[in-house]
Design a protein around this motif. Structure first.
Motif, mmCIF file in Angstrom:
data_model
loop_
_atom_site.group_PDB
_atom_site.id
_atom_site.type_symbol
_atom_site.label_atom_id
_atom_site.label_comp_id
_atom_site.label_asym_id
_atom_site.label_seq_id
_atom_site.Cartn_x
_atom_site.Cartn_y
_atom_site.Cartn_z
ATOM 1 N N PHE A 1 0.834 -1.207 0.000
ATOM 2 C CA PHE A 1 0.000 0.000 0.000
ATOM 3 C C PHE A 1 0.868 1.257 0.000
ATOM 4 C CE2 PHE A 1 -2.387 3.281 2.348
ATOM 5 C CZ PHE A 1 -3.445 3.441 1.470
ATOM 6 N N ILE A 2 1.894 1.275 0.847
ATOM 7 C CA ILE A 2 2.795 2.429 0.913
ATOM 8 C C ILE A 2 3.518 2.617 -0.421
ATOM 9 C CG2 ILE A 2 4.899 3.313 2.002
ATOM 10 C CD1 ILE A 2 3.864 1.978 4.619
ATOM 11 N N SER A 3 3.941 1.511 -1.040
ATOM 12 C CA SER A 3 4.611 1.599 -2.345
ATOM 13 C C SER A 3 3.688 2.164 -3.405
ATOM 14 C CB SER A 3 5.101 0.220 -2.777
ATOM 15 O OG SER A 3 6.013 -0.294 -1.847
ATOM 16 N N MET A 4 2.433 1.735 -3.392
ATOM 17 C CA MET A 4 1.469 2.238 -4.362
ATOM 18 C C MET A 4 1.250 3.747 -4.178
ATOM 19 S SD MET A 4 -2.551 1.311 -4.848
ATOM 20 C CE MET A 4 -2.884 1.977 -3.235
ATOM 21 N N ILE A 5 1.145 4.196 -2.940
ATOM 22 C CA ILE A 5 0.979 5.624 -2.666
ATOM 23 C C ILE A 5 2.225 6.392 -3.109
ATOM 24 C CG2 ILE A 5 0.680 7.333 -0.816
ATOM 25 C CD1 ILE A 5 -1.861 5.721 -1.472
ATOM 26 N N ALA A 6 3.397 5.841 -2.848
ATOM 27 C CA ALA A 6 4.646 6.498 -3.259
ATOM 28 C C ALA A 6 4.724 6.644 -4.773
ATOM 29 C CB ALA A 6 5.846 5.716 -2.737
ATOM 30 N N ILE A 7 4.278 5.633 -5.505
ATOM 31 C CA ILE A 7 4.244 5.718 -6.976
ATOM 32 C C ILE A 7 3.307 6.850 -7.400
ATOM 33 C CG2 ILE A 7 3.431 4.525 -9.064
ATOM 34 C CD1 ILE A 7 6.076 3.447 -8.181
ATOM 35 N N GLY A 8 2.171 6.950 -6.738
ATOM 36 C CA GLY A 8 1.220 8.029 -7.048
ATOM 37 C C GLY A 8 1.839 9.400 -6.824
ATOM 38 N N PHE A 9 2.525 9.571 -5.704
ATOM 39 C CA PHE A 9 3.177 10.854 -5.430
ATOM 40 C C PHE A 9 4.293 11.139 -6.434
ATOM 41 C CE2 PHE A 9 1.280 10.791 -1.131
ATOM 42 C CZ PHE A 9 0.822 12.096 -1.094
ATOM 43 N N ALA A 10 5.050 10.124 -6.808
ATOM 44 C CA ALA A 10 6.143 10.315 -7.766
ATOM 45 C C ALA A 10 5.606 10.748 -9.133
ATOM 46 C CB ALA A 10 6.961 9.042 -7.897
ATOM 47 N N GLY B 1 -1.496 0.279 -12.350
ATOM 48 C CA GLY B 1 -0.463 -0.488 -13.049
ATOM 49 C C GLY B 1 0.538 -1.109 -12.087
ATOM 50 N N PHE B 2 0.965 -0.347 -11.080
ATOM 51 C CA PHE B 2 1.889 -0.886 -10.081
ATOM 52 C C PHE B 2 1.242 -2.037 -9.327
ATOM 53 C CE2 PHE B 2 3.181 -1.087 -5.641
ATOM 54 C CZ PHE B 2 4.516 -1.438 -5.797
ATOM 55 N N THR B 3 -0.014 -1.883 -8.940
ATOM 56 C CA THR B 3 -0.708 -2.926 -8.195
ATOM 57 C C THR B 3 -0.796 -4.209 -9.016
ATOM 58 O OG1 THR B 3 -1.980 -1.263 -7.001
ATOM 59 C CG2 THR B 3 -2.862 -3.501 -7.005
ATOM 60 N N ILE B 4 -1.146 -4.079 -10.284
ATOM 61 C CA ILE B 4 -1.242 -5.256 -11.146
ATOM 62 C C ILE B 4 0.126 -5.894 -11.319
ATOM 63 C CG2 ILE B 4 -1.745 -6.032 -13.500
ATOM 64 C CD1 ILE B 4 -3.997 -3.903 -13.522
ATOM 65 N N TRP B 5 1.151 -5.102 -11.587
ATOM 66 C CA TRP B 5 2.511 -5.640 -11.728
ATOM 67 C C TRP B 5 2.941 -6.354 -10.457
ATOM 68 C CZ3 TRP B 5 6.647 -4.337 -8.629
ATOM 69 C CH2 TRP B 5 7.859 -4.925 -8.979
ATOM 70 N N ASN B 6 2.667 -5.767 -9.307
ATOM 71 C CA ASN B 6 3.054 -6.338 -8.027
ATOM 72 C C ASN B 6 2.368 -7.681 -7.791
ATOM 73 O OD1 ASN B 6 4.538 -6.216 -5.650
ATOM 74 N ND2 ASN B 6 2.898 -5.208 -4.534
ATOM 75 N N GLU B 7 1.099 -7.777 -8.153
ATOM 76 C CA GLU B 7 0.359 -9.023 -7.971
ATOM 77 C C GLU B 7 0.878 -10.134 -8.880
ATOM 78 O OE1 GLU B 7 -2.176 -9.893 -5.740
ATOM 79 O OE2 GLU B 7 -1.378 -8.070 -4.849
ATOM 80 N N TYR B 8 1.231 -9.803 -10.090
ATOM 81 C CA TYR B 8 1.680 -10.818 -11.037
ATOM 82 C C TYR B 8 3.150 -11.187 -10.870
ATOM 83 C CZ TYR B 8 -2.640 -11.057 -13.641
ATOM 84 O OH TYR B 8 -3.939 -11.283 -14.001
ATOM 85 N N SER B 9 3.953 -10.336 -10.279
ATOM 86 C CA SER B 9 5.386 -10.607 -10.217
ATOM 87 C C SER B 9 5.861 -11.135 -8.865
ATOM 88 C CB SER B 9 6.173 -9.346 -10.575
ATOM 89 O OG SER B 9 5.996 -8.354 -9.589
#
Length: 176
Positions: free
Chosen positions: A5-14, A45-53
């Motif tokens: 969750f924190i990584s997804m939020i960080a991607i959004g901020f970036a 996109g990050f969430t989907i990548w994270n789930e599949y990888s």
């Protein structure tokens, strides 16, 4: 799950920060709808990548001697893209290498192996299993240090000789 969750939020901020910079550099010519759309697409996109990888990333942490013997893939309603390509939710890896720290095999027809059970967002488990290569069966934990005579009374489970874990332990297995 919290780190995801924190990584997804960080991607959004970036992505949002990058678009703010681009908007400033272009003299505020970027349409206003671009930022929320780009942030949303990046987070999804990050969430989907994270789930599949995750399964491949976890498998890469294990030594080269570890073999993936089972993958469970699922489709879920709250992730509609999984109906197109099911996502791996758990897997099993078998390791017979030196990193598994196994005692010597109990006999010529027996092979000890460490099986790691991995599931998304759950703790992993490892157990020692003995395979009877000649008899096509296996016995679970509690066999460390056993001799061939000790295993005659073990709780054996008959398994298919084409089972990926059996093939990897007794020879002829491939990483899958």
């Amino acid at each position: 799950m919290l780190i995801d969750f924190i990584s997804m939020i960080a991607i959004g901020f970036a992505i949002g920060g990058s678009l703010l910079l681009v908007n400033h550099m272009t003299g505020r010519r970027v349409p206003k709808w671009t930022m929320p759309a780009a942030v949303g697409v990046a987070m999804l996109g990050f969430t989907i990548w994270n789930e599949y990888s995750w399964a491949n990333r976890y498998a890469a942490l294990y030594p080269e001697t570890a073999v993936v013997t089972f993958r469970n893939s699922q489709s879920q309603v709250w992730r509609p893209w999984t109906y197109l390509a099911p996502v791996t939710t758990r897997m099993a890896m078998l390791d017979r290498g030196p990193e598994a720290e196994l005692p010597a095999d109990p006999g010529p027809d027996y092979r000890l192996a460490r099986i790691h059970l991995l599931e998304r967002w759950k703790p992993s488990y490892a157990l020692t299993v003995v395979f009877d290569c000649a008899g096509g069966r296996r016995a679970d934990a509690g066999v460390e240090g056993a001799t061939a005579e000790d295993l005659t009374g073990a709780n054996w489970l008959e398994i298919d000789r084409n089972d990926a874990a059996f093939m990897a332990a007794c020879g002829g297995g491939v990483n899958g």
